[in-house]
Design a protein around this motif. Structure first.
Motif, PDB file in Angstrom:
ATOM      1  N   UNK A   1       0.822  -1.202   0.000  1.00 36.95           N
ATOM      2  CA  UNK A   1       0.000   0.000   0.000  1.00 36.95           C
ATOM      3  C   UNK A   1       0.862   1.261   0.000  1.00 36.95           C
ATOM      4  N   UNK A   2       2.030   1.212   0.648  1.00 36.89           N
ATOM      5  CA  UNK A   2       2.950   2.347   0.588  1.00 36.89           C
ATOM      6  C   UNK A   2       3.410   2.579  -0.851  1.00 36.89           C
ATOM      7  N   UNK A   3       3.737   1.503  -1.544  1.00 38.01           N
ATOM      8  CA  UNK A   3       4.143   1.627  -2.943  1.00 38.01           C
ATOM      9  C   UNK A   3       2.990   2.160  -3.795  1.00 38.01           C
ATOM     10  N   UNK A   4       1.787   1.704  -3.497  1.00 39.67           N
ATOM     11  CA  UNK A   4       0.607   2.167  -4.231  1.00 39.67           C
ATOM     12  C   UNK A   4       0.421   3.667  -4.071  1.00 39.67           C
ATOM     13  N   UNK A   5       0.522   4.148  -2.832  1.00 42.33           N
ATOM     14  CA  UNK A   5       0.314   5.576  -2.611  1.00 42.33           C
ATOM     15  C   UNK A   5       1.468   6.408  -3.181  1.00 42.33           C
ATOM     16  N   UNK A   6       2.681   5.866  -3.170  1.00 35.87           N
ATOM     17  CA  UNK A   6       3.797   6.557  -3.821  1.00 35.87           C
ATOM     18  C   UNK A   6       3.532   6.688  -5.320  1.00 35.87           C
ATOM     19  N   UNK A   7       3.054   5.612  -5.916  1.00 33.63           N
ATOM     20  CA  UNK A   7       2.740   5.618  -7.346  1.00 33.63           C
ATOM     21  C   UNK A   7       1.642   6.635  -7.630  1.00 33.63           C
ATOM     22  N   UNK A   8       0.605   6.626  -6.802  1.00 33.02           N
ATOM     23  CA  UNK A   8      -0.502   7.557  -7.001  1.00 33.02           C
ATOM     24  C   UNK A   8      -0.040   9.007  -6.844  1.00 33.02           C
ATOM     25  N   UNK A   9       0.839   9.245  -5.875  1.00 35.61           N
ATOM     26  CA  UNK A   9       1.338  10.605  -5.659  1.00 35.61           C
ATOM     27  C   UNK A   9       2.151  11.086  -6.863  1.00 35.61           C
ATOM     28  N   UNK A  10       3.005  10.223  -7.392  1.00 37.87           N
ATOM     29  CA  UNK A  10       3.813  10.597  -8.555  1.00 37.87           C
ATOM     30  C   UNK A  10       2.930  10.880  -9.764  1.00 37.87           C
ATOM     31  N   UNK A  11       1.791  10.179  -9.834  1.00 37.85           N
ATOM     32  CA  UNK A  11       0.857  10.394 -10.946  1.00 37.85           C
ATOM     33  C   UNK A  11      -0.073  11.577 -10.686  1.00 37.85           C
ATOM     34  N   UNK A  12       0.028  12.180  -9.500  1.00 38.65           N
ATOM     35  CA  UNK A  12      -0.810  13.322  -9.169  1.00 38.65           C
ATOM     36  C   UNK A  12      -2.243  12.971  -8.841  1.00 38.65           C
ATOM     37  N   UNK A  13      -2.489  11.729  -8.409  1.00 45.01           N
ATOM     38  CA  UNK A  13      -3.868  11.297  -8.149  1.00 45.01           C
ATOM     39  C   UNK A  13      -4.033  10.702  -6.756  1.00 45.01           C
ATOM     40  N   UNK A  14      -3.136  11.041  -5.835  1.00 43.50           N
ATOM     41  CA  UNK A  14      -3.209  10.460  -4.493  1.00 43.50           C
ATOM     42  C   UNK A  14      -4.524  10.792  -3.798  1.00 43.50           C
ATOM     43  N   UNK A  15      -5.125  11.932  -4.160  1.00 48.39           N
ATOM     44  CA  UNK A  15      -6.384  12.318  -3.532  1.00 48.39           C
ATOM     45  C   UNK A  15      -7.551  11.457  -3.999  1.00 48.39           C
ATOM     46  N   UNK A  16      -7.335  10.639  -5.030  1.00 44.52           N
ATOM     47  CA  UNK A  16      -8.401   9.788  -5.552  1.00 44.52           C
ATOM     48  C   UNK A  16      -8.205   8.317  -5.183  1.00 44.52           C
ATOM     49  N   UNK A  17      -7.182   8.032  -4.382  1.00 47.03           N
ATOM     50  CA  UNK A  17      -6.887   6.659  -3.978  1.00 47.03           C
ATOM     51  C   UNK A  17      -6.887   6.552  -2.458  1.00 47.03           C
ATOM     52  N   UNK A  18      -7.623   5.586  -1.951  1.00 50.49           N
ATOM     53  CA  UNK A  18      -7.644   5.272  -0.521  1.00 50.49           C
ATOM     54  C   UNK A  18      -7.042   3.888  -0.333  1.00 50.49           C
ATOM     55  N   UNK A  19      -6.060   3.766   0.538  1.00 57.87           N
ATOM     56  CA  UNK A  19      -5.376   2.491   0.771  1.00 57.87           C
ATOM     57  C   UNK A  19      -5.888   1.868   2.059  1.00 57.87           C
ATOM     58  N   UNK A  20      -6.229   0.581   1.997  1.00 60.60           N
ATOM     59  CA  UNK A  20      -6.739  -0.131   3.163  1.00 60.60           C
ATOM     60  C   UNK A  20      -6.070  -1.492   3.283  1.00 60.60           C
ATOM     61  N   UNK A  21      -5.565  -1.803   4.480  1.00 60.16           N
ATOM     62  CA  UNK A  21      -5.014  -3.122   4.751  1.00 60.16           C
ATOM     63  C   UNK A  21      -6.170  -4.078   5.041  1.00 60.16           C
TER      64      UNK A  21
END
Length: 215
Positions: free
Chosen positions: A80-100
């Motif tokens: 999930x950390x990698x997912x949010x890093x990827x989303x942030x680099x793509x400029x879409x972190x505000x559209x992704x919610x990560x859940x364990x």
């Protein structure tokens, strides 16, 4: 070991396995979306998407970049950390919610226009039919469940060479869905070229199950 303790042991072992796989090794994959997913949702109106077993987040970031609000789920916090890093680099972190989530224990809350299960396969016990049945029930009317699995062994795989892969028809039948409420839109076994860790190429088979909930 009683059944409860055994179940907890398997869950803990699975969590450790996937956490170690994603922790401290950098990105293993290209970060591009699954080809079947991209082709399937290209004409869909963006809405809420659930990405089961999101891994490094390539699919989640791609969906978010196209207007989807994505709940990305994985058993490993490192994934999930990698997912949010990827989303942030793509400029879409505000559209992704990560859940364990350990899907063997429960299913994420919410309703979705799209539930994506891309290669949700594991060497550990997982009640996959139950998980995918829950995914189908998490769809809003008119929503789509898209399941893509390995349908053959890669030449570089360490898996048992006698591994049997169920057909898409078998996978759909195991879900036990009421035909009045859900319809299979695609049951197929497309071939694609895969690239191994050493750059080797091979034709492999995917298994695709796409299920639409009645509107």
């Amino acid at each position: 070991m009683n059944d409860d303790n055994r179940d907890q042991y398997v869950a803990d072992e699975a969590a450790r396995f996937w956490e170690e796989r994603y922790r401290g090794q950098g990105r293993r994959w290209k970060g591009t979306p699954n080809v079947v997913l991209a082709g399937t949702v290209a004409e869909m109106t963006p809405g809420r998407a659930l990405d089961l077993g999101c891994g490094e987040g390539g699919d989640a970031a791609w969906l978010a970049a196209r207007g989807w609000r994505v709940t990305a789920v994985d058993i490993a916090p490192a994934a999930l950390e990698l997912t949010m890093e990827h989303a942030a680099k793509a400029g879409v972190a505000d559209r992704v919610t990560a859940e364990v989530h350990d899907l063997a224990d429960g299913f994420p809350a919410g309703e979705f226009e799209l539930v994506s299960a891309q290669y949700l396969q594991t060497p550990f016990e997982l009640p996959r039919a139950r998980v995918l049945r829950a995914a189908a029930h998490a769809l809003v009317p008119g929503g789509l469940l898209l399941v893509v699995e390995h349908g053959s062994l890669h030449p570089w795989s360490n898996a048992d060479p006698d591994t049997r892969f169920p057909s898409p028809e078998e996978i759909y039948a195991e879900l036990g869905l009421d035909p009045a409420g859900w319809t299979p839109e695609r049951l197929g076994t497309p071939r694609r070229e895969a690239t191994g860790p050493g750059g080797q190429k091979a034709l492999v088979t995917d298994t695709v199950v796409a299920v639409r909930r009645a509107a």
